[in-house]
Design a protein around this motif. Structure first.
Motif, PDB file in Angstrom:
ATOM      1  N   ILE A  10      13.761  -5.154   2.690  1.00 57.23           N
ATOM      2  CA  ILE A  10      12.762  -6.136   2.625  1.00 57.23           C
ATOM      3  C   ILE A  10      11.874  -5.630   1.615  1.00 57.23           C
ATOM      4  CG2 ILE A  10      10.871  -5.021   4.148  1.00 57.23           C
ATOM      5  CD1 ILE A  10      11.612  -8.416   4.891  1.00 57.23           C
ATOM      6  N   VAL A  11      11.183  -6.722   0.895  1.00 54.65           N
ATOM      7  CA  VAL A  11      10.611  -6.575  -0.540  1.00 54.65           C
ATOM      8  C   VAL A  11       9.346  -7.393  -0.154  1.00 54.65           C
ATOM      9  CG1 VAL A  11      10.369  -6.986  -2.974  1.00 54.65           C
ATOM     10  CG2 VAL A  11      12.723  -6.726  -1.721  1.00 54.65           C
ATOM     11  N   LEU A  12       8.184  -6.813  -0.365  1.00 47.60           N
ATOM     12  CA  LEU A  12       6.838  -7.615  -0.481  1.00 47.60           C
ATOM     13  C   LEU A  12       6.217  -7.536  -1.785  1.00 47.60           C
ATOM     14  CD1 LEU A  12       6.795  -5.627   2.545  1.00 47.60           C
ATOM     15  CD2 LEU A  12       5.533  -7.657   3.090  1.00 47.60           C
ATOM     16  N   GLN A  13       5.645  -8.261  -2.235  1.00 43.59           N
ATOM     17  CA  GLN A  13       5.052  -8.586  -3.529  1.00 43.59           C
ATOM     18  C   GLN A  13       3.717  -8.900  -3.661  1.00 43.59           C
ATOM     19  OE1 GLN A  13       8.406 -11.057  -4.712  1.00 43.59           O
ATOM     20  NE2 GLN A  13       8.848  -9.312  -6.265  1.00 43.59           N
ATOM     21  N   PRO A  14       2.628  -8.029  -3.352  1.00 37.55           N
ATOM     22  CA  PRO A  14       1.147  -8.377  -3.409  1.00 37.55           C
ATOM     23  C   PRO A  14       1.080  -8.989  -4.786  1.00 37.55           C
ATOM     24  CG  PRO A  14       1.560  -6.011  -2.914  1.00 37.55           C
ATOM     25  CD  PRO A  14       2.869  -6.599  -3.084  1.00 37.55           C
ATOM     26  N   HIS A  15      -0.066  -9.785  -4.995  1.00 35.11           N
ATOM     27  CA  HIS A  15      -0.568 -10.365  -6.317  1.00 35.11           C
ATOM     28  C   HIS A  15      -1.930 -10.004  -6.494  1.00 35.11           C
ATOM     29  CE1 HIS A  15       3.200 -12.649  -6.971  1.00 35.11           C
ATOM     30  NE2 HIS A  15       3.024 -12.925  -5.616  1.00 35.11           N
ATOM     31  N   ASN A  16      -2.374  -9.821  -7.709  1.00 34.66           N
ATOM     32  CA  ASN A  16      -3.803  -9.547  -8.315  1.00 34.66           C
ATOM     33  C   ASN A  16      -4.415  -8.336  -8.001  1.00 34.66           C
ATOM     34  OD1 ASN A  16      -3.237 -11.887  -9.593  1.00 34.66           O
ATOM     35  ND2 ASN A  16      -4.312 -13.050  -8.127  1.00 34.66           N
ATOM     36  N   CYS A  17      -4.991  -8.372  -6.683  1.00 31.01           N
ATOM     37  CA  CYS A  17      -5.563  -7.091  -6.250  1.00 31.01           C
ATOM     38  C   CYS A  17      -5.351  -6.801  -4.536  1.00 31.01           C
ATOM     39  CB  CYS A  17      -7.317  -7.118  -6.236  1.00 31.01           C
ATOM     40  SG  CYS A  17      -8.031  -8.608  -5.426  1.00 31.01           S
ATOM     41  N   LEU A  18      -5.061  -5.498  -4.420  1.00 29.71           N
ATOM     42  CA  LEU A  18      -4.910  -5.231  -3.114  1.00 29.71           C
ATOM     43  C   LEU A  18      -6.137  -4.693  -2.508  1.00 29.71           C
ATOM     44  CD1 LEU A  18      -2.478  -5.379  -1.048  1.00 29.71           C
ATOM     45  CD2 LEU A  18      -1.849  -3.001  -1.990  1.00 29.71           C
ATOM     46  N   ASP A  19      -6.945  -5.520  -2.012  1.00 28.75           N
ATOM     47  CA  ASP A  19      -8.233  -5.449  -1.302  1.00 28.75           C
ATOM     48  C   ASP A  19      -8.291  -5.195  -0.050  1.00 28.75           C
ATOM     49  OD1 ASP A  19      -8.492  -7.994  -1.019  1.00 28.75           O
ATOM     50  OD2 ASP A  19     -10.059  -8.169  -2.547  1.00 28.75           O
ATOM     51  N   SER A  20      -9.434  -5.481   0.889  1.00 32.58           N
ATOM     52  CA  SER A  20      -9.389  -5.689   2.265  1.00 32.58           C
ATOM     53  C   SER A  20      -8.724  -6.720   2.552  1.00 32.58           C
ATOM     54  CB  SER A  20     -10.790  -5.654   2.699  1.00 32.58           C
ATOM     55  OG  SER A  20     -11.557  -6.536   2.220  1.00 32.58           O
ATOM     56  N   GLN A  21      -8.960  -7.987   2.044  1.00 27.96           N
ATOM     57  CA  GLN A  21      -8.249  -9.164   2.391  1.00 27.96           C
ATOM     58  C   GLN A  21      -6.893  -8.942   2.411  1.00 27.96           C
ATOM     59  OE1 GLN A  21      -9.536 -12.727   0.639  1.00 27.96           O
ATOM     60  NE2 GLN A  21      -8.576 -13.949   2.058  1.00 27.96           N
ATOM     61  N   ALA A  22      -6.403  -8.716   1.222  1.00 28.70           N
ATOM     62  CA  ALA A  22      -5.007  -8.543   0.894  1.00 28.70           C
ATOM     63  C   ALA A  22      -4.253  -7.467   1.565  1.00 28.70           C
ATOM     64  CB  ALA A  22      -4.699  -8.444  -0.620  1.00 28.70           C
ATOM     65  N   GLY A  23      -4.998  -6.493   1.898  1.00 27.59           N
ATOM     66  CA  GLY A  23      -4.536  -5.378   2.580  1.00 27.59           C
ATOM     67  C   GLY A  23      -4.357  -5.626   4.047  1.00 27.59           C
ATOM     68  N   SER A  24      -5.192  -6.559   4.525  1.00 26.04           N
ATOM     69  CA  SER A  24      -4.877  -6.940   6.016  1.00 26.04           C
ATOM     70  C   SER A  24      -3.722  -7.890   6.045  1.00 26.04           C
ATOM     71  CB  SER A  24      -6.313  -7.803   6.347  1.00 26.04           C
ATOM     72  OG  SER A  24      -6.727  -7.652   7.450  1.00 26.04           O
ATOM     73  N   ILE A  25      -3.402  -8.752   5.077  1.00 27.09           N
ATOM     74  CA  ILE A  25      -2.170  -9.243   5.149  1.00 27.09           C
ATOM     75  C   ILE A  25      -1.053  -8.578   5.056  1.00 27.09           C
ATOM     76  CG2 ILE A  25      -0.986 -11.404   3.828  1.00 27.09           C
ATOM     77  CD1 ILE A  25      -3.981 -12.518   3.140  1.00 27.09           C
ATOM     78  N   LEU A  26      -1.097  -7.489   4.083  1.00 23.80           N
ATOM     79  CA  LEU A  26       0.024  -6.617   4.012  1.00 23.80           C
ATOM     80  C   LEU A  26       0.430  -5.812   5.449  1.00 23.80           C
ATOM     81  CD1 LEU A  26       2.131  -5.258   2.119  1.00 23.80           C
ATOM     82  CD2 LEU A  26       0.283  -3.696   1.468  1.00 23.80           C
ATOM     83  N   GLN A  27      -0.532  -5.443   5.978  1.00 21.03           N
ATOM     84  CA  GLN A  27      -0.464  -4.671   7.180  1.00 21.03           C
ATOM     85  C   GLN A  27       0.178  -5.433   8.218  1.00 21.03           C
ATOM     86  OE1 GLN A  27      -4.533  -3.128   8.069  1.00 21.03           O
ATOM     87  NE2 GLN A  27      -3.478  -0.964   7.966  1.00 21.03           N
ATOM     88  N   GLN A  28      -0.374  -6.930   8.457  1.00 22.43           N
ATOM     89  CA  GLN A  28       0.363  -7.791   9.223  1.00 22.43           C
ATOM     90  C   GLN A  28       1.703  -7.772   8.965  1.00 22.43           C
ATOM     91  OE1 GLN A  28      -1.605 -11.600   9.253  1.00 22.43           O
ATOM     92  NE2 GLN A  28      -0.518 -12.241  11.109  1.00 22.43           N
ATOM     93  N   GLN A  29       2.226  -8.279   7.703  1.00 23.82           N
ATOM     94  CA  GLN A  29       3.557  -8.417   7.389  1.00 23.82           C
ATOM     95  C   GLN A  29       4.463  -7.306   7.440  1.00 23.82           C
ATOM     96  OE1 GLN A  29       3.216  -9.675   3.230  1.00 23.82           O
ATOM     97  NE2 GLN A  29       3.348 -12.028   3.702  1.00 23.82           N
TER      98      GLN A  29
END
Length: 114
Positions: A10-29
């Motif tokens: 499984i490949v996850l590709q965050p974009h731009n910044c990994l801050d609280s909002q993007a981190g929350s999305i990443l944790q959920q995924q």
């Protein structure tokens, strides 16, 4: 954030910044990954140019979740700035970090991680 399947990976590709909002999305995924189908979880950080403590916490939480499920989580394509943050926080000692996605795929045996 992109989410892709590659064989049993499984490949996850965050974009731009990994801050609280993007981190929350990443944790959920990461929480939604089915471990029986995906034994290798890859976080491709090629498009991430900033990470803060919330993003680091999301990654550590993901690593713990992967290990708990008997899976392997690796990180690849760190920018120089993000790599420096991993080194300063000594998280480069905790994670398996690869220079490229191709390098991840070419490794057949997992490295020993503390």
């Amino acid at each position: 954030m992109e989410f892709a399947n590659f064989n049993e990976h499984i490949v996850l590709q965050p974009h731009n910044c990994l801050d609280s909002q993007a981190g929350s999305i990443l944790q959920q995924q990461l929480a939604e990954i089915v471990p029986e189908r995906h034994k290798l979880w890859v976080i491709d950080m090629a498009a991430v140019d900033f990470i803060d403590s919330s993003g680091l916490c999301a990654l550590v939480g993901g690593l713990n979740a992967a290990r708990h499920r008997g899976c392997r989580l690796v990180i690849c394509n760190l920018s120089a700035t993000v790599k420096l943050i991993f080194e300063i926080t000594q998280l480069d000692q905790l994670f398996e970090i690869f220079d490229s996605f191709e390098q991840v795929i070419s490794t057949e045996t997992p490295a020993l991680v503390a």
